[in-house]
Design a protein around this motif. Structure first.
Motif, PDB file in Angstrom:
ATOM      1  N   CYS A 237       3.098  10.293   0.982  1.00 52.45           N
ATOM      2  CA  CYS A 237       2.624  11.079  -0.161  1.00 52.45           C
ATOM      3  C   CYS A 237       3.759  11.205  -1.178  1.00 52.45           C
ATOM      4  O   CYS A 237       4.723  11.947  -0.936  1.00 52.45           O
ATOM      5  CB  CYS A 237       2.177  12.464   0.280  1.00 52.45           C
ATOM      6  SG  CYS A 237       0.942  12.474   1.602  1.00 52.45           S
ATOM      7  N   ALA A 238       3.686  10.475  -2.272  1.00 54.34           N
ATOM      8  CA  ALA A 238       4.696  10.560  -3.322  1.00 54.34           C
ATOM      9  C   ALA A 238       4.335  11.726  -4.226  1.00 54.34           C
ATOM     10  O   ALA A 238       3.921  11.554  -5.378  1.00 54.34           O
ATOM     11  CB  ALA A 238       4.761   9.255  -4.101  1.00 54.34           C
ATOM     12  N   ILE A 253       9.489   4.794  -3.691  1.00 58.59           N
ATOM     13  CA  ILE A 253       9.027   5.676  -2.612  1.00 58.59           C
ATOM     14  C   ILE A 253       7.912   5.000  -1.820  1.00 58.59           C
ATOM     15  O   ILE A 253       7.910   5.006  -0.579  1.00 58.59           O
ATOM     16  CB  ILE A 253       8.556   7.021  -3.183  1.00 58.59           C
ATOM     17  CG1 ILE A 253       9.742   7.810  -3.750  1.00 58.59           C
ATOM     18  CG2 ILE A 253       7.838   7.845  -2.110  1.00 58.59           C
ATOM     19  CD1 ILE A 253       9.340   9.064  -4.506  1.00 58.59           C
ATOM     20  N   LEU A 254       6.955   4.412  -2.517  1.00 53.39           N
ATOM     21  CA  LEU A 254       5.857   3.734  -1.833  1.00 53.39           C
ATOM     22  C   LEU A 254       6.368   2.574  -0.999  1.00 53.39           C
ATOM     23  O   LEU A 254       5.923   2.367   0.144  1.00 53.39           O
ATOM     24  CB  LEU A 254       4.828   3.238  -2.855  1.00 53.39           C
ATOM     25  CG  LEU A 254       4.122   4.318  -3.692  1.00 53.39           C
ATOM     26  CD1 LEU A 254       3.185   3.666  -4.698  1.00 53.39           C
ATOM     27  CD2 LEU A 254       3.373   5.295  -2.808  1.00 53.39           C
ATOM     28  N   SER A 255       7.306   1.812  -1.544  1.00 55.67           N
ATOM     29  CA  SER A 255       7.865   0.673  -0.808  1.00 55.67           C
ATOM     30  C   SER A 255       8.617   1.134   0.429  1.00 55.67           C
ATOM     31  O   SER A 255       8.475   0.553   1.514  1.00 55.67           O
ATOM     32  CB  SER A 255       8.796  -0.120  -1.726  1.00 55.67           C
ATOM     33  OG  SER A 255       9.352  -1.228  -1.042  1.00 55.67           O
ATOM     34  N   LEU A 337       1.773  -3.732  -1.973  1.00 56.33           N
ATOM     35  CA  LEU A 337       2.311  -3.356  -0.669  1.00 56.33           C
ATOM     36  C   LEU A 337       1.248  -3.320   0.435  1.00 56.33           C
ATOM     37  O   LEU A 337       1.580  -3.149   1.607  1.00 56.33           O
ATOM     38  CB  LEU A 337       2.985  -1.977  -0.765  1.00 56.33           C
ATOM     39  CG  LEU A 337       4.220  -1.901  -1.670  1.00 56.33           C
ATOM     40  CD1 LEU A 337       4.597  -0.446  -1.934  1.00 56.33           C
ATOM     41  CD2 LEU A 337       5.395  -2.647  -1.027  1.00 56.33           C
ATOM     42  N   GLY A 338       0.003  -3.474   0.056  1.00 51.87           N
ATOM     43  CA  GLY A 338      -1.060  -3.421   1.051  1.00 51.87           C
ATOM     44  C   GLY A 338      -1.323  -2.025   1.578  1.00 51.87           C
ATOM     45  O   GLY A 338      -1.809  -1.865   2.708  1.00 51.87           O
ATOM     46  N   LEU A 339      -1.036  -1.020   0.776  1.00 52.35           N
ATOM     47  CA  LEU A 339      -1.250   0.370   1.184  1.00 52.35           C
ATOM     48  C   LEU A 339      -2.662   0.808   0.802  1.00 52.35           C
ATOM     49  O   LEU A 339      -3.098   0.612  -0.332  1.00 52.35           O
ATOM     50  CB  LEU A 339      -0.223   1.285   0.515  1.00 52.35           C
ATOM     51  CG  LEU A 339       1.223   1.159   1.004  1.00 52.35           C
ATOM     52  CD1 LEU A 339       2.167   1.902   0.064  1.00 52.35           C
ATOM     53  CD2 LEU A 339       1.356   1.694   2.431  1.00 52.35           C
ATOM     54  N   ARG A 340      -3.345   1.427   1.744  1.00 50.04           N
ATOM     55  CA  ARG A 340      -4.686   1.915   1.475  1.00 50.04           C
ATOM     56  C   ARG A 340      -4.625   3.218   0.686  1.00 50.04           C
ATOM     57  O   ARG A 340      -3.644   3.942   0.723  1.00 50.04           O
ATOM     58  CB  ARG A 340      -5.432   2.192   2.790  1.00 50.04           C
ATOM     59  CG  ARG A 340      -5.422   1.063   3.784  1.00 50.04           C
ATOM     60  CD  ARG A 340      -6.186   1.489   5.025  1.00 50.04           C
ATOM     61  NE  ARG A 340      -6.030   0.546   6.111  1.00 50.04           N
ATOM     62  CZ  ARG A 340      -6.607   0.677   7.298  1.00 50.04           C
ATOM     63  NH1 ARG A 340      -7.386   1.721   7.539  1.00 50.04           N
ATOM     64  NH2 ARG A 340      -6.426  -0.230   8.255  1.00 50.04           N
ATOM     65  N   ARG A 341      -5.699   3.517   0.001  1.00 49.22           N
ATOM     66  CA  ARG A 341      -5.822   4.829  -0.619  1.00 49.22           C
ATOM     67  C   ARG A 341      -6.414   5.837   0.358  1.00 49.22           C
ATOM     68  O   ARG A 341      -6.184   7.034   0.234  1.00 49.22           O
ATOM     69  CB  ARG A 341      -6.687   4.744  -1.882  1.00 49.22           C
ATOM     70  CG  ARG A 341      -6.064   3.869  -2.961  1.00 49.22           C
ATOM     71  CD  ARG A 341      -6.750   4.064  -4.290  1.00 49.22           C
ATOM     72  NE  ARG A 341      -6.133   3.263  -5.325  1.00 49.22           N
ATOM     73  CZ  ARG A 341      -6.437   3.348  -6.612  1.00 49.22           C
ATOM     74  NH1 ARG A 341      -7.365   4.201  -7.002  1.00 49.22           N
ATOM     75  NH2 ARG A 341      -5.834   2.586  -7.503  1.00 49.22           N
ATOM     76  N   GLU A 342      -7.200   5.338   1.320  1.00 48.82           N
ATOM     77  CA  GLU A 342      -7.811   6.206   2.311  1.00 48.82           C
ATOM     78  C   GLU A 342      -7.466   5.716   3.713  1.00 48.82           C
ATOM     79  O   GLU A 342      -7.539   4.511   3.982  1.00 48.82           O
ATOM     80  CB  GLU A 342      -9.332   6.246   2.136  1.00 48.82           C
ATOM     81  CG  GLU A 342      -9.789   6.825   0.803  1.00 48.82           C
ATOM     82  CD  GLU A 342      -9.411   8.274   0.627  1.00 48.82           C
ATOM     83  OE1 GLU A 342      -9.280   8.980   1.657  1.00 48.82           O
ATOM     84  OE2 GLU A 342      -9.264   8.717  -0.519  1.00 48.82           O
TER      85      GLU A 342
END
Length: 364
Positions: A237-238, A253-255, A337-342
């Motif tokens: 959580c940024a 931060i996300l990376s 980055l392949g990060l999901r939102r959910e």
């Protein structure tokens, strides 16, 4: 009667705390203002740190319901009131005014613990007609703040939830969550838990100033790694992204979160409801006076020209070109980055009221 309060910096340094003042809450009939008279300044500068006080509350109910359309949960549990982490930007600070206490230093130093919360939760989950749905913990104050080490209320809540096989979501900055991996790991294997870890900045010096009793950013990233290795789905959580101060770190931060094992991400721009605005601005003027006007100007830019926007939906996103640019950067970074939102939906079909040792259902 006027409640005495520690005066503002520099007359009382409040070492190790986030807020610089202890102004009365908005419901109090009197205000008290500290004024330097030039006497005893050296002696007052040597005042000891403000110690944390903990009061006990025995609530009748611990499940809190909400109908906010921009929140993903309808029920939550808060084992503590106030938070020792001392984050200057914390949107929960105004809630302390309902206790007749200051959203400033009182919020960080005069806490309330609910040691009977686990047994009350057990009773509410056992009630006839209860329908299981994910419980959110950490939505107001952090369940893994430092006093949890001795009070162990959050662990008690998790033990009850695991026994009932009840889904739960947790948001925290506290590395003490690693203590409870023996509960969280098996719950995660059944699809009953997910965790959000808040990383506001990767700069340890800024973090120490802005959130003085929160574990360092690098330590929180190791916490994400530990949770991930235990099989717990983790969101980085940024939040909050502070315009003109930390928003340039969003991608970093996300990376860093993804490298540590997070599989999803989220961000929320800085919110300054109620008394939080003055507390945060006071902190800016004290520690970063050269950036205070810039930061507040950019806050107003994403809040429709105001210091805060309380409207459902926009309060979580901001408005205007600057907010849209931040959201666009977030979308590009999470896709890269392949990060999901959910995170994956939690299971509520496993819920069952456990039987008592004599074989009867536990009703109370």
């Amino acid at each position: 009667m006027i409640k005495p309060a520690p005066p503002s910096d520099p007359f009382h340094p409040a070492r190790g705390r986030g807020a610089r003042s202890n102004t009365a809450g908005r419901f109090e009939p009197y205000l008290r203002e500290a004024v330097a008279d030039g006497w005893n300044s050296e002696e007052e500068a040597d005042l000891p740190p403000i110690r944390t006080e903990v009061a006990v509350e025995k609530p009748r109910r611990v499940l809190t319901r909400n109908t906010s359309p921009d929140l993903s949960f309808d029920r939550s549990v808060n084992p503590y009131r106030g938070c020792e982490h001392g984050c200057t930007y914390c949107f929960a600070r105004p809630s302390h005014a309902y206790l007749g206490l200051s959203p400033g230093l009182d919020f960080e130093t005069r806490l309330t613990a609910k040691p009977t919360a686990p047994e009350r939760l057990r009773a509410e989950l056992s009630a006839r007609g209860y329908t299981p749905k994910s419980i959110a913990i950490g939505t107001n104050t952090d369940p893994y703040q430092p006093i949890e080490k001795s009070w162990r209320i959050m662990r008690g809540l998790l033990e009850v939830l695991a026994e009932f096989q009840h889904p739960v979501t947790i948001v925290t900055k506290g590395t003490l969550i690693e203590r409870d991996l023996d509960i969280l790991g098996p719950m995660a294997a059944k699809g009953l838990v997910r965790v959000g870890v808040s990383v506001t900045t990767l700069d340890p010096k800024l973090s120490r100033l802005m959130e003085p009793r929160v574990p360092a950013p690098a330590r929180r990233l190791r916490m994400i790694e530990a949770l991930s290795q235990a099989g717990v789905p983790v969101r980085v959580c940024a939040s909050p992204m502070v315009p003109g101060l930390t928003d340039h770190e969003l991608e970093a931060i996300l990376s860093a979160g993804q490298a540590a094992g997070a599989i999803a991400a989220s961000f929320i721009p800085l919110r300054l409801p109620g008394e939080v605005r003055d507390i945060f601005y006071d902190w800016l003027q004290t520690h970063l006076p050269g950036k205070a006007a810039k930061v507040m100007g950019q806050v107003r830019e994403i809040r429709g020209g105001k210091d805060n926007d309380a409207e459902f939906g926009s309060r979580m996103r901001g408005t205007g070109p600057a907010a849209q640019l931040l959201a666009h950067r977030y979308a590009i970074a999470t896709k890269r980055l392949g990060l999901r939102r959910e995170l994956p939906a939690l299971r509520d079909d496993l819920f069952a009221v456990p039987r008592a040792p004599d074989g009867q259902l536990c009703l109370f």
